[in-house]
Design an enzyme around this catalytic site. Sequence first.
Site, PDB file in Angstrom:
ATOM      1  CG  ASP A 153     -10.718 -12.788 -20.112  1.00  0.00           C
ATOM      2  OD1 ASP A 153      -9.938 -13.741 -19.872  1.00  0.00           O
ATOM      3  OD2 ASP A 153     -11.459 -12.760 -21.111  1.00  0.00           O
ATOM      4  CG  HIS A 212      -2.232   0.655   1.005  1.00  0.00           C
ATOM      5  ND1 HIS A 212      -2.397   1.752   0.199  1.00  0.00           N
ATOM      6  CD2 HIS A 212      -3.469   0.381   1.500  1.00  0.00           C
ATOM      7  CE1 HIS A 212      -3.664   2.127   0.199  1.00  0.00           C
ATOM      8  NE2 HIS A 212      -4.339   1.309   0.973  1.00  0.00           N
TER       9      HIS A 212
END
Length: 452
Positions: A397, A154
Amino acid sequence: MKMEIRSETTFLVKPQTPEWKGYLPLSEWDQTSNITHVPIIYFFKPSRDLDGLIESLTDSLSRVLVPFYPMAGRLRWAEGSRLLLECNSAGVEFTVAKSNCGLDQLGDCTPCPEYKWLVPEVDNSRPIWDLPLLLVKVVVFKCGGFTLSYSMSHAIVDGLSAGHFVSEWARMARGEPLKIPPYFDRDVLASPAGRNGLHSLYLKGPMVAEFVPPPLLLGQTDSVEEQKNETTLFMLKLTKSQVDRLKNKANQLPPTNGCPYTRYECVAGHMWRCVTKARKHEPDQLTTLLVSVDFRNKMRPPVRPGYFGNAVLDVSAKSYSGDLVSKPLGYAASRIRMVIDKVTSEYVWSMAEYFRQQPDWSLFQDLHPPGSDDGPFYGNPNFGVVSWLTLSMQGQDFGWGKDVFMAPGNHEFDGDTAILEAPDGSGTIIASIGMQVRHVDDFRKYFYEDIL
């Protein structure tokens, strides 16, 4: 059947071609708040033969690391607990494993104890200069389905930037070109005065109030006892009609600025009221709701697409519990709206200047790994709702069909929650909730009853 992970192999994936090497500056927003690794997991059901899966994923990862070269670097500590990002092409840690069970044995893929076997393990005992900023793990199931999970630092990215990286990785895995090139110029977040070395013009004392410790339970002097209570992670869903009902309830009293309350404001306000009821607070108990505000479009001029880094500021909505549960939902939404609206360019610059003036940033850094016993405490009487509603995380995908489910990895802090859209495009919202076990049943009850 108990899940077993076998044939586990770990190796490094480096950028396909050499890129710029050196130290990249990090902004105040990169170096404060949560700077640990955040786990995300994707579930993919069988769509075609898995031959070539790992080769495709690692090859496309090495190619996407060329434009996203900071992801292959390492952090370094500097004076005053500042962080430096060394771009050195050290690489991304990639783990491949196989499981003895099928995806259907995980049920609907919502959080379960097996998650710990599916996400990459971050060894925080390693020195920071040796710890990869991105760790990836692929687990192939006997049914032909697989999970792809990652833990990403992060300190380098927020949710929007993480989604940007994963989307571009998936595009390359499908054989498509880069869509939005990343850029790393932290000056786009700097004030006009700051760019000219006149930082002090934006130092405003009232901003320091943001760092007042959150309230404690009445009668307690610390949160130690609350931290001892068992916590769990679970998910609840709101259909589009339920969300619309919440929006209608919240907007029965017109908002002060005339703009209807958003999905986030209504759902977060609803959850804040429900958890306050479930915890059975006294009416004069002060409670806060942590709100993470993406300020890219709040800057003047707005930050253009492709900025790769953290551009999120945490603010706290406050209320007495008695007001929160006795007043209409619009009251809770109004408290949230009030703190979101105060995040302007000037506010962001002022907060940055406040950080810049501090000799030691460790006071503002959360270094605890997810799931640790001494991790951050957002819990009773406080709550946090992070919005993933606008992130491009879902529907990825990599050439084997879109994910059927995406979720945060296990994080069981009391009051640490996130809301995201269901992947089916129905408008359903999924809430991933960390909470003390003793409050879960009451929270679930109010979560649905209070919509009626």
